[in-house]
Design a protein around this motif. Structure first.
Motif, PDB file in Angstrom:
ATOM      1  N   LYS A 116      -7.868   5.249   7.276  1.00  0.00           N
ATOM      2  CA  LYS A 116      -8.935   6.135   6.429  1.00  0.00           C
ATOM      3  C   LYS A 116      -9.958   6.800   7.314  1.00  0.00           C
ATOM      4  N   ASP A 160      -2.222   9.401   4.545  1.00  0.00           N
ATOM      5  CA  ASP A 160      -2.182   8.243   3.992  1.00  0.00           C
ATOM      6  C   ASP A 160      -2.179   7.012   5.141  1.00  0.00           C
ATOM      7  N   MET A 210       0.873  -1.161  -0.097  1.00  0.00           N
ATOM      8  CA  MET A 210      -0.085  -0.126  -0.081  1.00  0.00           C
ATOM      9  C   MET A 210       0.936   1.222   0.034  1.00  0.00           C
ATOM     10  N   GLU A 237      -2.787   2.351  -6.518  1.00  0.00           N
ATOM     11  CA  GLU A 237      -1.337   1.691  -6.704  1.00  0.00           C
ATOM     12  C   GLU A 237      -1.097   0.372  -7.359  1.00  0.00           C
ATOM     13  N   ASP A 240      -4.601  10.559   0.224  1.00  0.00           N
ATOM     14  CA  ASP A 240      -4.676   9.495  -0.731  1.00  0.00           C
ATOM     15  C   ASP A 240      -5.870   8.576  -0.577  1.00  0.00           C
ATOM     16  N   ASN A 241      -6.014   7.696  -1.458  1.00  0.00           N
ATOM     17  CA  ASN A 241      -7.320   6.786  -1.289  1.00  0.00           C
ATOM     18  C   ASN A 241      -8.641   7.284  -1.180  1.00  0.00           C
TER      19      ASN A 241
HETATM   20 MG    MG Z   1      -2.546   5.060   0.547  1.00  0.00          MG
END
Ligand code: MG
Ligand code: 659
Length: 214
Positions: free
Chosen positions: A144, A141, A40, A199, A169-170
């Motif tokens: 979450k 990151d 990740m 990714e 991110d994400n």
């Molecule tokens: Mg990430």
């Protein structure tokens, strides 16, 4: 060899990457995670978006939440202006130990301060511990569901100034729906979505860039 995925990533870096060459460390990890085993890291595609924001902002004080193996810490540090610092937080001691070695192998240890501990404990201590006024750029990151509470904590602790930028991110995969709703709905943020892919895959994901308006 290496019992955990981060240990196997570190072994690959030591085998394949040139010591002192941050770019070769980043490329080695990307190659390994694309062709051997997924991990990740923000990765090459979203990493390019992150690079452009770091180069645009030229942060003197930057924070990363969720170091993991140190991939994005190395990527970011290699682009930082002289005398600027990346503070990166990681509460898993195994990951922190690996990240320290990846950061050292890349030769960017004088630009990176790795704090081993939970963001919730450390964010309230940042100003005093590091003589900081605020962060110019924050890369989220980590878990979450912690993006939103930690963002609110940074606001409360006065770590964001008018113009501070959050890069998350994400925001699609795994997703951070409460965070997205907050930064996109709040009059205190100007938010922009950069569409990309998870990714090393073709799954949609993206990065949200949010400017704090004070
Ligand atoms: Mg990430
Ligand atoms: C809560 N405060 C914390 N303080 C310090 N370190 C922390 C804290 N919380 C976590 N950490 C630390 O930050 C890292 C956590 C990263 C989490 N990242 C992800 O879950 C994540 C997941 C996917 C993913 C997508 C699809 C799929 F099928 C499977 C996975 C993709 C991504 O790019 C991710 O970033 C580390 F592990 C943890 O110790």
């Amino acid at each position: 060899y290496g019992s955990t995925r981060p240990e196997r990533i570190l072994a690959e870096v030591k085998r394949k990457a040139t010591r002192g060459d941050a770019r070769s460390v980043v490329d080695t990890i990307d190659q390994y995670c694309r062709h051997q085993e997924w991990a990740m890291n923000v990765g090459d595609e979203k990493g390019t978006i992150l690079d452009s924001i770091v180069c645009e902002v030229k942060p003197m004080a930057m924070l990363e939440l969720g170091t993991y193996c140190g991939y994005s810490a190395v990527r970011i540090a290699s682009l930082l202006p002289p005398n600027s610092r990346l503070i990166t937080m990681e509460f898993n001691p195994v990951f922190a130990a690996i990240a320290r070695q990846v950061i050292a192998w890349a030769g960017v240890e004088d630009k990176v301060v790795l704090i081993e501990g939970p963001s919730g404990d450390w964010i309230p201590k940042m100003k005093k511990e590091f003589g900081l006024t605020s962060f110019d750029l924050v890369f989220l990151d980590h878990w979450k569901d912690c993006y939103l509470p930690d963002t609110k904590l940074m606001e409360e602790c006065g770590l964001l100034r008018t113009g501070s930028i959050l890069v998350a991110d994400n925001v699609i995969c795994p997703g951070a729906p409460d965070y997205l709703e907050y930064v996109r709905g709040s009059p205190r943020y100007e938010s922009k979505y950069f569409r990309s892919h998870l990714e090393y895959t073709r799954v949609e994901d993206g990065i949200e860039k949010s400017v704090f308006l004070g």
